[in-house]
Design a protein around this motif. Structure first.
Motif, PDB file in Angstrom:
ATOM      1  N   GLN A 101       0.809  -1.217   0.000  1.00 29.18           N
ATOM      2  CA  GLN A 101       0.000   0.000   0.000  1.00 29.18           C
ATOM      3  C   GLN A 101       0.842   1.268   0.000  1.00 29.18           C
ATOM      4  N   MET A 102       2.162   1.130   0.215  1.00 33.90           N
ATOM      5  CA  MET A 102       3.031   2.290   0.338  1.00 33.90           C
ATOM      6  C   MET A 102       3.838   2.563  -0.933  1.00 33.90           C
ATOM      7  N   VAL A 103       3.775   1.661  -1.917  1.00 33.65           N
ATOM      8  CA  VAL A 103       4.563   1.813  -3.141  1.00 33.65           C
ATOM      9  C   VAL A 103       3.634   1.768  -4.346  1.00 33.65           C
ATOM     10  N   THR A 104       4.157   2.216  -5.481  1.00 36.00           N
ATOM     11  CA  THR A 104       3.314   2.323  -6.674  1.00 36.00           C
ATOM     12  C   THR A 104       3.307   1.046  -7.505  1.00 36.00           C
ATOM     13  N   HIS A 105       4.411   0.308  -7.518  1.00 38.67           N
ATOM     14  CA  HIS A 105       4.496  -0.888  -8.349  1.00 38.67           C
ATOM     15  C   HIS A 105       3.943  -2.112  -7.609  1.00 38.67           C
ATOM     16  N   ARG A 106       3.462  -3.085  -8.381  1.00 37.84           N
ATOM     17  CA  ARG A 106       3.083  -4.366  -7.789  1.00 37.84           C
ATOM     18  C   ARG A 106       4.343  -5.061  -7.303  1.00 37.84           C
ATOM     19  N   LEU A 107       4.346  -5.485  -6.045  1.00 36.48           N
ATOM     20  CA  LEU A 107       5.547  -6.093  -5.474  1.00 36.48           C
ATOM     21  C   LEU A 107       5.779  -7.505  -5.984  1.00 36.48           C
ATOM     22  N   ALA A 108       4.718  -8.249  -6.205  1.00 42.69           N
ATOM     23  CA  ALA A 108       4.857  -9.628  -6.688  1.00 42.69           C
ATOM     24  C   ALA A 108       5.070  -9.615  -8.195  1.00 42.69           C
ATOM     25  N   LEU A 109       6.264 -10.038  -8.642  1.00 35.18           N
ATOM     26  CA  LEU A 109       6.610  -9.969 -10.059  1.00 35.18           C
ATOM     27  C   LEU A 109       6.395 -11.285 -10.794  1.00 35.18           C
ATOM     28  N   THR A 110       6.482 -12.403 -10.100  1.00 34.29           N
ATOM     29  CA  THR A 110       6.371 -13.712 -10.746  1.00 34.29           C
ATOM     30  C   THR A 110       5.075 -14.406 -10.344  1.00 34.29           C
ATOM     31  N   ALA A 111       4.686 -15.397 -11.132  1.00 34.30           N
ATOM     32  CA  ALA A 111       3.455 -16.141 -10.832  1.00 34.30           C
ATOM     33  C   ALA A 111       3.557 -16.802  -9.466  1.00 34.30           C
ATOM     34  N   LYS A 112       4.722 -17.359  -9.153  1.00 35.29           N
ATOM     35  CA  LYS A 112       4.933 -17.994  -7.848  1.00 35.29           C
ATOM     36  C   LYS A 112       4.694 -17.000  -6.723  1.00 35.29           C
ATOM     37  N   CYS A 113       5.280 -15.820  -6.836  1.00 35.08           N
ATOM     38  CA  CYS A 113       5.139 -14.818  -5.780  1.00 35.08           C
ATOM     39  C   CYS A 113       3.704 -14.295  -5.698  1.00 35.08           C
ATOM     40  N   LYS A 114       3.066 -14.106  -6.845  1.00 34.56           N
ATOM     41  CA  LYS A 114       1.677 -13.619  -6.848  1.00 34.56           C
ATOM     42  C   LYS A 114       0.766 -14.602  -6.116  1.00 34.56           C
ATOM     43  N   PHE A 115       0.959 -15.896  -6.374  1.00 31.52           N
ATOM     44  CA  PHE A 115       0.126 -16.914  -5.723  1.00 31.52           C
ATOM     45  C   PHE A 115       0.405 -16.977  -4.226  1.00 31.52           C
ATOM     46  N   GLU A 116       1.683 -17.116  -3.858  1.00 32.80           N
ATOM     47  CA  GLU A 116       2.021 -17.315  -2.447  1.00 32.80           C
ATOM     48  C   GLU A 116       1.735 -16.080  -1.605  1.00 32.80           C
ATOM     49  N   SER A 117       1.911 -14.888  -2.166  1.00 33.73           N
ATOM     50  CA  SER A 117       1.672 -13.671  -1.382  1.00 33.73           C
ATOM     51  C   SER A 117       0.197 -13.475  -1.060  1.00 33.73           C
ATOM     52  N   ARG A 118      -0.694 -14.140  -1.816  1.00 35.34           N
ATOM     53  CA  ARG A 118      -2.140 -14.021  -1.547  1.00 35.34           C
ATOM     54  C   ARG A 118      -2.630 -15.005  -0.486  1.00 35.34           C
ATOM     55  N   LEU A 119      -1.802 -15.944  -0.088  1.00 42.37           N
ATOM     56  CA  LEU A 119      -2.225 -16.899   0.936  1.00 42.37           C
ATOM     57  C   LEU A 119      -2.516 -16.161   2.242  1.00 42.37           C
ATOM     58  N   PRO A 120      -3.638 -16.444   2.890  1.00 39.56           N
ATOM     59  CA  PRO A 120      -4.041 -15.650   4.061  1.00 39.56           C
ATOM     60  C   PRO A 120      -3.069 -15.746   5.229  1.00 39.56           C
ATOM     61  N   ILE A 121      -2.276 -16.799   5.305  1.00 38.27           N
ATOM     62  CA  ILE A 121      -1.339 -16.957   6.416  1.00 38.27           C
ATOM     63  C   ILE A 121       0.001 -16.283   6.148  1.00 38.27           C
ATOM     64  N   ASN A 122       0.198 -15.770   4.918  1.00 33.44           N
ATOM     65  CA  ASN A 122       1.516 -15.291   4.499  1.00 33.44           C
ATOM     66  C   ASN A 122       1.696 -13.812   4.849  1.00 33.44           C
ATOM     67  N   GLN A 123       2.795 -13.497   5.540  1.00 29.16           N
ATOM     68  CA  GLN A 123       3.092 -12.117   5.949  1.00 29.16           C
ATOM     69  C   GLN A 123       4.268 -11.526   5.174  1.00 29.16           C
ATOM     70  N   VAL A 124       4.511 -12.050   3.979  1.00 23.66           N
ATOM     71  CA  VAL A 124       5.735 -11.723   3.261  1.00 23.66           C
ATOM     72  C   VAL A 124       5.874 -10.235   2.955  1.00 23.66           C
ATOM     73  N   PHE A 125       4.765  -9.504   2.793  1.00 22.31           N
ATOM     74  CA  PHE A 125       4.831  -8.080   2.494  1.00 22.31           C
ATOM     75  C   PHE A 125       4.406  -7.211   3.678  1.00 22.31           C
ATOM     76  N   GLU A 126       4.269  -7.819   4.862  1.00 23.71           N
ATOM     77  CA  GLU A 126       3.918  -7.060   6.070  1.00 23.71           C
ATOM     78  C   GLU A 126       5.202  -6.747   6.838  1.00 23.71           C
ATOM     79  N   LEU A 127       5.753  -5.579   6.600  1.00 23.35           N
ATOM     80  CA  LEU A 127       7.022  -5.201   7.219  1.00 23.35           C
ATOM     81  C   LEU A 127       6.813  -4.819   8.684  1.00 23.35           C
TER      82      LEU A 127
END
Length: 394
Positions: free
Chosen positions: A124-150
């Motif tokens: 929410q703090m940056v302009t670009h989509r952080l997930a660049l690959t299909a793997k990252c897009k899928f895994e970052s959407r998992l409800p248990i995943n905090q990969v982009f919660e700094l």
């Protein structure tokens, strides 16, 4: 032996099997072996962990049928099975007791700190989509995943033996950037921006900067904006060996204004105090040669791995900063982390520790090649050092 006792014994052996394999996995990753060798070993270990029990049951199905039915005795156990079952049972006291003893909830060797935590959803703090690959897009959407919660952790860290003039000294500590191409460089760039806004006296980066060659071009845009009064320093880690020539990473970081501490010590004045800032990248690169008794009032060590804690103690380091373990990548309630690539297992997976004369801070780091973090947010550590005459147990 009754069927109930037979089942209990079988489950105890099975639990010991998993504990033995987990402990071996953690420790094998503490070696400085070539990556391909470690990968081969861990794949074999994973296969043995999963396939070993059903294969044993298939090979000795007659014995297991008698055992579970309570019709077998100890003298009938096949010799290979008896030997390995004995090792699994020995794992309970030899590995299980130390594992329980050093659980984070008990606070053994831990330092009590004041900690203010800000959770930032970086997307929410940056302009670009952080997930660049299909793997990252899928895994970052998992409800248990905090990969982009700094998690921005402002920590008042008591440091035994800290010169009084350095009371209040501010260090921004980053680690484990892991530029793989899966995550947009804006994620790491945002972290550097927040670290700089805090106005640290010194900024420290403790390795695993880059995993893939094309990402070298990102280093300037990410790290050049960093500012700290007494400088920005870095060491490399095991993943930095994945680049064909690690000097490309060192040179790119140098162009970005960062000082390479790899395998050396630099004399500096920090807050008016004579200090030695040391880099230790062992076992992936050469250890520095440091006089343990040269007498600086303050010694700061940047080490990729917390496994260099004993080295730090032998060389009279005042404060050691480390990463590498990612906080375990996931943490169970109460039990804490299980996985941790260290000779100490998950003992120093993250947190603040003291063993005379060294205080050590281990950050959870920012990213990884595994894109799932469970109850283990990426961490930016903003350390304010506090002088204390004796350790503050948790």
């Amino acid at each position: 032996m009754t069927p109930t006792l037979a089942w209990i014994a079988a489950l105890a052996v099975l639990a010991g099997h998993f504990g033995l394999m987990l402990s071996s996995y953690n420790r094998i990753n503490g070696f400085g072996w070539p990556r391909k060798n470690i990968k081969r070993c861990t794949k074999v270990m994973f296969a043995f962990t999963v396939i070993g029990p059903p294969v044993a049951i298939a090979v000795w199905r007659g014995f297991f049928a008698d055992w579970i039915g309570g019709n077998a005795d100890l003298r009938s156990i096949p010799i290979p099975l008896a030997i390995y079952a004995g090792l699994c049972l020995m794992a309970w006291p030899l590995l299980g007791i130390p594992w329980l003893y050093f659980r984070p909830i008990l606070g053994i060797e831990s330092v009590k700190v004041k900690r203010q935590i800000e959770i930032v959803p970086v997307q929410q703090m940056v302009t670009h989509r952080l997930a660049l690959t299909a793997k990252c897009k899928f895994e970052s959407r998992l409800p248990i995943n905090q990969v982009f919660e700094l998690s921005i952790d402002q920590i008042e860290l008591p440091v035994v033996g800290l010169p009084p003039a350095l009371d209040g000294y501010r260090i921004a500590h980053l680690s484990d950037i892991h530029l793989t191409g899966d995550i947009h460089p804006d994620f790491a760039g945002y972290v550097v921006q927040r670290a700089t806004q805090w106005a640290p006296h010194l900024m420290a980066l403790t390795g695993d900067i880059i995993d893939k060659q094309p990402c070298i071009d990102w280093l300037g845009q990410i790290f050049a904006p960093a500012r700290a009064r007494d400088g920005c320093y870095f060491v490399l880690g095991n993943h930095d060996t994945r680049i064909a020539d690690s000097w490309q990473t060192r040179e790119a970081m140098d162009r970005a204004g960062w000082t390479d501490l790899g395998s050396r010590g630099l004399s500096r004045k920090l807050g008016g105090v004579e200090a030695l800032i040391i880099g230790n990248e062992h076992p992936w690169f050469q250890r520095p040669t440091i006089d343990p008794d040269s007498g600086e009032p303050f010694r700061l060590l940047l080490s990729h791995s917390p496994d260099q804690f004993e080295w730090a103690r032998r060389h009279n380091v005042t404060l050691m900063l480390a990463g590498h373990t990612h906080g375990g990548q996931g943490r169970l309630p109460i039990a804490g982390p299980l996985l941790s690539p260290s000779f100490h297992g998950s003992r120093y997976a993250s947190g603040d520790f003291y063993r005379a004369p060294t205080t050590m801070h281990v950050t959870r780091g920012l990213a990884g090649t595994h894109l799932i973090r469970i109850n283990c947010r990426p961490e930016l550590s903003l350390l304010t050092l506090r002088a204390v005459p004796s350790p503050q147990p948790a």
